[in-house]
Scaffold this motif. Structure first.
Motif, PDB file in Angstrom:
ATOM      1  N   ALA A  15       0.830  -1.172   0.238  1.00  0.00           N
ATOM      2  CA  ALA A  15       0.068  -0.052   0.030  1.00  0.00           C
ATOM      3  C   ALA A  15       0.775   1.254  -0.244  1.00  0.00           C
ATOM      4  CB  ALA A  15      -0.984   0.072   1.106  1.00  0.00           C
ATOM      5  N   ASN A  16       0.395   2.178  -0.726  1.00  0.00           N
ATOM      6  CA  ASN A  16       1.077   3.602  -0.731  1.00  0.00           C
ATOM      7  C   ASN A  16       0.168   4.405  -0.142  1.00  0.00           C
ATOM      8  OD1 ASN A  16       2.865   5.795  -1.292  1.00  0.00           O
ATOM      9  ND2 ASN A  16       1.391   6.142  -3.243  1.00  0.00           N
ATOM     10  N   VAL A  17       0.648   5.173   0.933  1.00  0.00           N
ATOM     11  CA  VAL A  17      -0.181   5.847   2.080  1.00  0.00           C
ATOM     12  C   VAL A  17       0.279   7.138   2.037  1.00  0.00           C
ATOM     13  CG1 VAL A  17      -0.776   6.006   4.594  1.00  0.00           C
ATOM     14  CG2 VAL A  17      -0.587   3.604   3.592  1.00  0.00           C
ATOM     15  N   PHE A  18      -0.556   8.028   1.926  1.00  0.00           N
ATOM     16  CA  PHE A  18      -0.274   9.645   2.054  1.00  0.00           C
ATOM     17  C   PHE A  18      -1.119  10.323   3.004  1.00  0.00           C
ATOM     18  CE2 PHE A  18      -0.732  13.630  -0.072  1.00  0.00           C
ATOM     19  CZ  PHE A  18       0.640  14.142  -0.013  1.00  0.00           C
ATOM     20  N   LEU A  19      -0.786  11.007   3.816  1.00  0.00           N
ATOM     21  CA  LEU A  19      -1.664  11.904   4.745  1.00  0.00           C
ATOM     22  C   LEU A  19      -0.767  13.070   5.263  1.00  0.00           C
ATOM     23  CD1 LEU A  19      -0.374  10.876   7.673  1.00  0.00           C
ATOM     24  CD2 LEU A  19      -1.697   8.988   7.579  1.00  0.00           C
ATOM     25  N   GLY A  20      -1.552  13.765   6.100  1.00  0.00           N
ATOM     26  CA  GLY A  20      -0.968  14.976   6.701  1.00  0.00           C
ATOM     27  C   GLY A  20      -0.690  15.048   8.112  1.00  0.00           C
ATOM     28  N   MET A  21       0.345  15.248   8.706  1.00  0.00           N
ATOM     29  CA  MET A  21       0.725  15.454  10.269  1.00  0.00           C
ATOM     30  C   MET A  21       0.930  17.039  10.342  1.00  0.00           C
ATOM     31  SD  MET A  21       2.692  11.935  11.295  1.00  0.00           S
ATOM     32  CE  MET A  21       2.052  10.520  11.298  1.00  0.00           C
ATOM     33  N   CYS A  22       0.297  17.467  11.441  1.00  0.00           N
ATOM     34  CA  CYS A  22       0.636  18.982  11.711  1.00  0.00           C
ATOM     35  C   CYS A  22       0.819  19.344  12.963  1.00  0.00           C
ATOM     36  CB  CYS A  22      -0.921  19.629  11.412  1.00  0.00           C
ATOM     37  SG  CYS A  22      -1.612  19.162   9.603  1.00  0.00           S
ATOM     38  N   GLU A  23       1.657  20.231  13.204  1.00  0.00           N
ATOM     39  CA  GLU A  23       1.978  20.838  14.616  1.00  0.00           C
ATOM     40  C   GLU A  23       1.644  22.229  14.131  1.00  0.00           C
ATOM     41  OE1 GLU A  23       5.360  20.583  17.863  1.00  0.00           O
ATOM     42  OE2 GLU A  23       5.987  21.104  15.963  1.00  0.00           O
ATOM     43  N   THR A  24       2.724  23.293  14.118  1.00  0.00           N
ATOM     44  CA  THR A  24       2.419  24.574  13.615  1.00  0.00           C
ATOM     45  C   THR A  24       2.001  24.762  12.325  1.00  0.00           C
ATOM     46  OG1 THR A  24       4.652  24.842  13.553  1.00  0.00           O
ATOM     47  CG2 THR A  24       3.418  25.643  15.586  1.00  0.00           C
ATOM     48  N   ILE A  25       2.948  23.907  11.725  1.00  0.00           N
ATOM     49  CA  ILE A  25       2.837  23.700  10.032  1.00  0.00           C
ATOM     50  C   ILE A  25       2.166  22.075   9.856  1.00  0.00           C
ATOM     51  CG2 ILE A  25       4.256  25.590   9.460  1.00  0.00           C
ATOM     52  CD1 ILE A  25       6.588  23.516   8.813  1.00  0.00           C
ATOM     53  N   CYS A  26       1.870  21.793   8.683  1.00  0.00           N
ATOM     54  CA  CYS A  26       1.580  20.424   8.250  1.00  0.00           C
ATOM     55  C   CYS A  26       2.596  19.826   7.098  1.00  0.00           C
ATOM     56  CB  CYS A  26       0.420  20.462   7.370  1.00  0.00           C
ATOM     57  SG  CYS A  26      -1.332  20.883   8.676  1.00  0.00           S
ATOM     58  N   ILE A  27       2.717  18.666   7.477  1.00  0.00           N
ATOM     59  CA  ILE A  27       3.902  17.966   6.892  1.00  0.00           C
ATOM     60  C   ILE A  27       3.376  16.843   6.155  1.00  0.00           C
ATOM     61  CG2 ILE A  27       6.154  16.730   6.913  1.00  0.00           C
ATOM     62  CD1 ILE A  27       6.817  18.302   9.349  1.00  0.00           C
ATOM     63  N   PRO A  28       3.468  16.880   4.735  1.00  0.00           N
ATOM     64  CA  PRO A  28       2.873  15.382   4.047  1.00  0.00           C
ATOM     65  C   PRO A  28       3.622  14.311   4.348  1.00  0.00           C
ATOM     66  CG  PRO A  28       3.971  17.024   2.436  1.00  0.00           C
ATOM     67  CD  PRO A  28       4.112  17.667   3.659  1.00  0.00           C
ATOM     68  N   VAL A  29       2.889  13.275   4.666  1.00  0.00           N
ATOM     69  CA  VAL A  29       3.624  12.069   4.987  1.00  0.00           C
ATOM     70  C   VAL A  29       3.307  10.886   3.746  1.00  0.00           C
ATOM     71  CG1 VAL A  29       4.197  10.008   6.742  1.00  0.00           C
ATOM     72  CG2 VAL A  29       3.851  12.431   7.503  1.00  0.00           C
ATOM     73  N   GLN A  30       4.117  10.357   3.381  1.00  0.00           N
ATOM     74  CA  GLN A  30       4.001   9.472   2.381  1.00  0.00           C
ATOM     75  C   GLN A  30       5.023   7.978   2.514  1.00  0.00           C
ATOM     76  OE1 GLN A  30       4.561  10.625  -1.954  1.00  0.00           O
ATOM     77  NE2 GLN A  30       3.566   9.007  -2.656  1.00  0.00           N
ATOM     78  N   ALA A  31       4.383   6.938   2.450  1.00  0.00           N
ATOM     79  CA  ALA A  31       5.031   5.601   2.809  1.00  0.00           C
ATOM     80  C   ALA A  31       4.468   4.562   1.940  1.00  0.00           C
ATOM     81  CB  ALA A  31       4.890   5.347   4.438  1.00  0.00           C
ATOM     82  N   SER A  32       5.313   3.360   1.790  1.00  0.00           N
ATOM     83  CA  SER A  32       4.999   2.233   1.225  1.00  0.00           C
ATOM     84  C   SER A  32       4.960   1.248   2.140  1.00  0.00           C
ATOM     85  CB  SER A  32       5.888   1.887   0.217  1.00  0.00           C
ATOM     86  OG  SER A  32       5.484   0.534  -0.584  1.00  0.00           O
ATOM     87  N   LEU A  33       3.851   0.705   2.505  1.00  0.00           N
ATOM     88  CA  LEU A  33       3.606  -0.322   3.440  1.00  0.00           C
ATOM     89  C   LEU A  33       3.177  -1.701   3.144  1.00  0.00           C
ATOM     90  CD1 LEU A  33       1.796   2.007   6.202  1.00  0.00           C
ATOM     91  CD2 LEU A  33       4.126   1.679   5.967  1.00  0.00           C
ATOM     92  N   LYS A  34       4.064  -2.626   3.316  1.00  0.00           N
ATOM     93  CA  LYS A  34       3.762  -3.987   2.921  1.00  0.00           C
ATOM     94  C   LYS A  34       3.701  -5.165   3.848  1.00  0.00           C
ATOM     95  CE  LYS A  34       5.649  -6.758  -1.103  1.00  0.00           C
ATOM     96  NZ  LYS A  34       6.859  -7.063  -1.804  1.00  0.00           N
ATOM     97  N   LEU A  35       2.754  -6.084   3.750  1.00  0.00           N
ATOM     98  CA  LEU A  35       2.808  -7.145   4.898  1.00  0.00           C
ATOM     99  C   LEU A  35       1.805  -8.325   3.917  1.00  0.00           C
ATOM    100  CD1 LEU A  35      -0.919  -6.992   5.616  1.00  0.00           C
ATOM    101  CD2 LEU A  35       0.100  -4.925   6.413  1.00  0.00           C
ATOM    102  N   ASP A  36       1.983  -9.349   4.688  1.00  0.00           N
ATOM    103  CA  ASP A  36       1.331 -10.576   4.145  1.00  0.00           C
ATOM    104  C   ASP A  36       0.185 -11.031   5.411  1.00  0.00           C
ATOM    105  OD1 ASP A  36       0.477 -13.121   3.592  1.00  0.00           O
ATOM    106  OD2 ASP A  36       2.292 -14.030   3.635  1.00  0.00           O
TER     107      ASP A  36
END
Length: 268
Positions: free
Chosen positions: A132-153
């Motif tokens: 899975a390719n996951v994309f979301l935002g995490m915010c403190e005073t500014i927002c940072i886009p987070v993108q990750a490839s997550l793999k599992l069986d």
């Protein structure tokens, strides 16, 4: 020595990838605001549906978005097109809260949260690997886009007690289905606004409505009015599709003193 070192690094990388692919939960992906991973539990049902969660472990002071974050946020997205024998993944969302960041208001979470996911196998009964390719935002005073490839069986450890508890808790936190004494209905409005009447037990001041702008709709922050025991929300329509959508309607979550419910509203 250089050749051996290069070979050793390549072997280690291959081993790490293999280990990630053989676990029923993915490895954690770390970012400045926290970390994320995918977790599954149990066996797929006869229709090939498998339950899991996208676990978002936020650091103190950080936030992440609901399915509709407003006009400038990043909603969580999950792309499983690189997976083996996975046709789709449907994210669900626990009740959000409103937040103000100095630039505007948006809906989301200011605590660690697990977003339930239902994965569907293209061919039930056959092996599957979630990539899975996951994309979301995490915010403190500014927002940072987070993108990750997550793999599992998911078949490697389907009966892990810790995974099962996490997935069960994620689904248990979802809003219940709306009913007559706790729900929302659309009222006659205008082209510029969606007008919704909300009914909920408990204090009226605790009631809030979140409507997801999907299928080409975009909404502004709602205004609310209490009159004669009724709670009405007026939600500005900032943008709409050129043609009426063919979907079932606009998803909403209604929160109140006793919990939260979800349902669909007709397109305005």
């Amino acid at each position: 020595m250089r050749i051996l070192t290069t070979f050793g690094l390549a072997a280690a990388a291959t081993l790490a990838a293999t280990l990630c692919a053989s676990a029923a939960s993915s490895a954690w992906h770390d970012s400045e605001g926290g970390r994320i991973r995918l977790v599954t539990s149990g066996q797929p049902d006869s229709a090939g549906r498998l339950e899991g969660v996208l676990e978002v472990a936020l650091k103190p002071g950080w936030k992440t978005y609901w399915r509709d974050p407003g006009d400038s946020g990043v909603p969580p997205q999950l792309d499983v097109s690189a997976s083996t024998n996975i046709s789709q993944a449907a994210l669900s969302f626990p009740p959000p809260r409103r937040h103000e960041d100095g630039y505007g208001g948006w809906a989301g979470y200011d605590h660690p949260v697990s977003l339930p996911v239902v994965f569907t196998l293209a061919t039930p009964g056959s092996p599957a690997v979630i990539d899975a390719n996951v994309f979301l935002g995490m915010c403190e005073t500014i927002c940072i886009p987070v993108q990750a490839s997550l793999k599992l069986d998911p078949s490697s450890a389907p009966n892990d007690a810790g995974d099962a508890a996490l997935v069960q808790a994620g689904f248990s936190a979802l809003p219940a289905e709306a009913k007559a004494d706790f729900g929302a209905k659309a009222l006659p409005g205008s082209h510029e606004a969606l007008v919704v009447e909300a009914t909920a037990p408990g204090k009226a001041s605790a009631v809030d409505l979140f409507v997801a702008g999907e299928n080409g709709f975009m909404f502004g922050p709602p205004s609310r009015e209490e009159s004669g025991g009724k709670i009405t929300f007026r939600i500005p329509v900032l943008d709409r599709p050129a043609a009426p959508p063919t979907g079932a309607g606009l998803p909403y979550t209604l929160t109140g003193e006793t919990g939260a419910v979800q349902g669909l509203l007709p397109y305005p």
